[in-house]
Design an enzyme around this catalytic site. Structure first.
Site, PDB file in Angstrom:
ATOM      1  N   ARG A   1       0.838  -1.202   0.000  1.00 60.95           N
ATOM      2  CA  ARG A   1       0.000   0.000   0.000  1.00 60.95           C
ATOM      3  C   ARG A   1       0.879   1.261   0.000  1.00 60.95           C
ATOM      4  O   ARG A   1       1.173   1.848   1.038  1.00 60.95           O
ATOM      5  CB  ARG A   1      -0.946  -0.036   1.200  1.00 60.95           C
TER       6      ARG A   1
ATOM      7  N   ASN B   1       9.397  -8.485   8.191  1.00 55.28           N
ATOM      8  CA  ASN B   1       8.172  -8.415   8.992  1.00 55.28           C
ATOM      9  C   ASN B   1       6.914  -8.716   8.172  1.00 55.28           C
ATOM     10  O   ASN B   1       5.927  -9.216   8.709  1.00 55.28           O
ATOM     11  CB  ASN B   1       8.092  -7.003   9.606  1.00 55.28           C
TER      12      ASN B   1
ATOM     13  N   TYR C   1      -0.283 -21.599   8.770  1.00 53.21           N
ATOM     14  CA  TYR C   1       0.339 -20.390   9.336  1.00 53.21           C
ATOM     15  C   TYR C   1       1.456 -20.785  10.306  1.00 53.21           C
ATOM     16  O   TYR C   1       2.588 -20.303  10.207  1.00 53.21           O
ATOM     17  CB  TYR C   1      -0.714 -19.518  10.040  1.00 53.21           C
TER      18      TYR C   1
ATOM     19  N   PRO D   1       6.242 -13.288  18.628  1.00 52.96           N
ATOM     20  CA  PRO D   1       5.187 -12.749  19.483  1.00 52.96           C
ATOM     21  C   PRO D   1       3.965 -13.674  19.567  1.00 52.96           C
ATOM     22  O   PRO D   1       3.701 -14.474  18.661  1.00 52.96           O
ATOM     23  CB  PRO D   1       4.788 -11.441  18.792  1.00 52.96           C
TER      24      PRO D   1
HETATM   25  P1  NDP Z   1      -0.520  -6.362  10.039  1.00 55.25           P
HETATM   26  O1  NDP Z   1      -1.563  -7.046   9.215  1.00 55.25           O
HETATM   27  O2  NDP Z   1      -0.918  -5.220  10.890  1.00 55.25           O
HETATM   28  O3  NDP Z   1       0.686  -5.908   9.081  1.00 55.25           O
HETATM   29  C1  NDP Z   1       1.203  -6.789   8.140  1.00 55.25           C
HETATM   30  C2  NDP Z   1       2.108  -6.032   7.174  1.00 55.25           C
HETATM   31  O4  NDP Z   1       2.608  -6.980   6.211  1.00 55.25           O
HETATM   32  C3  NDP Z   1       1.393  -4.944   6.419  1.00 55.25           C
HETATM   33  O5  NDP Z   1       2.203  -3.797   6.396  1.00 55.25           O
HETATM   34  C4  NDP Z   1       1.254  -5.500   5.010  1.00 55.25           C
HETATM   35  O6  NDP Z   1       1.389  -4.450   4.071  1.00 55.25           O
HETATM   36  C5  NDP Z   1       2.485  -6.415   4.927  1.00 55.25           C
HETATM   37  N1  NDP Z   1       2.349  -7.424   3.884  1.00 55.25           N
HETATM   38  C6  NDP Z   1       1.485  -8.473   3.822  1.00 55.25           C
HETATM   39  N2  NDP Z   1       1.646  -9.137   2.673  1.00 55.25           N
HETATM   40  C7  NDP Z   1       2.642  -8.515   1.997  1.00 55.25           C
HETATM   41  C8  NDP Z   1       3.255  -8.722   0.733  1.00 55.25           C
HETATM   42  N3  NDP Z   1       2.895  -9.716  -0.074  1.00 55.25           N
HETATM   43  N4  NDP Z   1       4.241  -7.882   0.342  1.00 55.25           N
HETATM   44  C9  NDP Z   1       4.620  -6.867   1.141  1.00 55.25           C
HETATM   45  N5  NDP Z   1       4.082  -6.604   2.327  1.00 55.25           N
HETATM   46  C10 NDP Z   1       3.096  -7.425   2.755  1.00 55.25           C
HETATM   47  O7  NDP Z   1       0.135  -7.529  10.915  1.00 55.25           O
HETATM   48  P2  NDP Z   1       1.235  -7.502  12.093  1.00 55.25           P
HETATM   49  O8  NDP Z   1       1.932  -6.212  12.141  1.00 55.25           O
HETATM   50  O9  NDP Z   1       0.584  -7.993  13.304  1.00 55.25           O
HETATM   51  O10 NDP Z   1       2.196  -8.661  11.573  1.00 55.25           O
HETATM   52  C11 NDP Z   1       3.532  -8.431  11.177  1.00 55.25           C
HETATM   53  C12 NDP Z   1       4.262  -9.750  11.238  1.00 55.25           C
HETATM   54  O11 NDP Z   1       4.235 -10.269  12.564  1.00 55.25           O
HETATM   55  C13 NDP Z   1       3.674 -10.850  10.360  1.00 55.25           C
HETATM   56  O12 NDP Z   1       4.738 -11.597   9.806  1.00 55.25           O
HETATM   57  C14 NDP Z   1       2.873 -11.709  11.339  1.00 55.25           C
HETATM   58  O13 NDP Z   1       2.755 -13.036  10.917  1.00 55.25           O
HETATM   59  C15 NDP Z   1       3.742 -11.593  12.573  1.00 55.25           C
HETATM   60  N6  NDP Z   1       3.061 -11.820  13.843  1.00 55.25           N
HETATM   61  C16 NDP Z   1       1.921 -11.155  14.193  1.00 55.25           C
HETATM   62  C17 NDP Z   1       1.319 -11.405  15.420  1.00 55.25           C
HETATM   63  C18 NDP Z   1       0.035 -10.764  15.838  1.00 55.25           C
HETATM   64  O14 NDP Z   1      -0.652 -11.332  16.718  1.00 55.25           O
HETATM   65  N7  NDP Z   1      -0.317  -9.612  15.336  1.00 55.25           N
HETATM   66  C19 NDP Z   1       1.919 -12.333  16.381  1.00 55.25           C
HETATM   67  C20 NDP Z   1       3.091 -13.009  15.889  1.00 55.25           C
HETATM   68  C21 NDP Z   1       3.648 -12.729  14.690  1.00 55.25           C
HETATM   69  P3  NDP Z   1       0.550  -4.299   2.709  1.00 55.25           P
HETATM   70  O15 NDP Z   1      -0.778  -4.963   2.928  1.00 55.25           O
HETATM   71  O16 NDP Z   1       0.474  -2.821   2.513  1.00 55.25           O
HETATM   72  O17 NDP Z   1       1.410  -4.981   1.701  1.00 55.25           O
HETATM   73  C1  8X3 Z   2       0.184 -14.522  15.537  1.00 53.37           C
HETATM   74  C2  8X3 Z   2      -0.117 -15.125  16.856  1.00 53.37           C
HETATM   75  O1  8X3 Z   2      -1.464 -16.877  18.054  1.00 53.37           O
HETATM   76  O2  8X3 Z   2      -2.603 -15.589  16.348  1.00 53.37           O
HETATM   77  O3  8X3 Z   2       1.312 -15.096  14.975  1.00 53.37           O
HETATM   78  O4  8X3 Z   2      -1.002 -17.288  15.738  1.00 53.37           O
HETATM   79  S1  8X3 Z   2      -1.352 -16.265  16.730  1.00 53.37           S
END
Ligand code: NDP
Ligand code: 8X3
Length: 252
Positions: free
Chosen positions: A35, A84, A150, A180
């Protein structure tokens, strides 16, 4: 010397909070995500910070390679790569899950992370300096119903991070896997394909981790002395714990 950090998935959640934190700490930022408008908004909102914004889908290998090759000279020497960008899609049992969702998770969480790492690493090796920070998850350590692919992708991130450390043992490059648990971001909205009600349910009555909590940890792992490698950080909110074993008993 001002350091440079490349953050994928910088348009929301952890990546956005991380961009904000490192900007406040005076780093040069390369922010990436699909985005582009959000990235542009962040860039214009921080006029005093050197920021290079890249509209990028990490699933597209050639795009990844091209945008790293095309980095302006001032941003070429990447000190920290935060892998990330990632997502969960769906929470169905394996027998009902959508195969397209599974493929998207594999393409983003595994292949996208591979492309970024493989493309950025040679520069780090040449400079004998750098830090790769991967976003794993507790889902890569513990199973839960519907976590199937996942969790599998995050188990890949764990083992890939460890194997990177092995390959890089003769260099000064560091590798950290951040794992996390429950954290409130756009994560659940994405997982439930935009269903806000379902997404809000996930956090109801809890005090989840925040993106700022994760950004603080990411900053901390970069700030320990250069001879110290934080291999893994597993972090949950106090309200969360690991599930007990499940035992199914037949009616007698
Ligand atoms: P969000 O959905 O808030 O953010 C995810 C980000 O990833 C967005 O900026 C999105 O940007 C980007 N993204 C997704 N697909 C693509 C792609 N194909 N190319 C480029 N960018 C991409 O999630 P979180 O911040 O929570 O998650 C970030 C990371 O942390 C992830 O890897 C997630 O698996 C991991 N995580 C999250 C947890 C949670 O509970 N929230 C816990 C543990 C791990 P855009 O759509 O603009 O491309
Ligand atoms: C994100 C945490 O527990 O939703 O990775 O899988 S959980």
């Amino acid at each position: 010397m001002q350091k440079t950090i490349l953050i994928t998935g910088a348009t929301a959640g952890f990546g956005l909070a991380c961009s904000d934190r490192f900007a406040r700490k005076g780093w040069k930022l390369i922010i990436a995500g699909r985005r582009g408008k959000r990235l542009e908004r962040f860039r214009t909102g921080h006029p005093d910070i050197p920021i290079h914004a890249i509209t990028l889908d990490v699933r597209k290998r050639r795009q990844v390679e091209q945008c790293i090759a095309d980095l302006p000279a001032a941003f070429k020497d990447i000190d920290v790569l935060v892998n990330n960008a990632g997502l969960a899609l769906g929470l169905s049992g394996a027998q009902e899950a959508d195969l397209d969702d599974w493929e998207t998770m594999v393409d983003t969480n595994i292949k996208g992370l591979m492309y970024m790492t493989r493309t950025v690493l040679p520069g780090m090796i040449k400079r004998n300096r750098g830090h790769i920070i991967n976003l794993g998850s507790v889902a890569g350590n513990y199973p839960y119903p519907g976590g199937n692919v996942y969790g599998g992708t995050k188990a890949f991130v764990k083992q890939f991070s460890r194997n990177l450390l092995t390959d890089l043992v003769e260099t000064k490059i560091r590798v950290t896997n951040i794992e996390p648990g429950l954290a409130e971001s756009e994560f659940s909205l994405v997982r439930f394909h935009g269903n806000e009600k379902k997404a809000n349910q996930v956090y109801k009555g809890t005090q989840p981790l925040t993106p700022d909590d994760i950004a603080e940890i990411i900053h901390w792992v970069t700030s320990v002395p250069p001879h110290v490698n934080i291999n893994t950080v597993e972090v949950m909110p106090v309200c969360q714990s690991c599930a007990p074993f499940t035992i199914h008993r037949e009616e007698s």
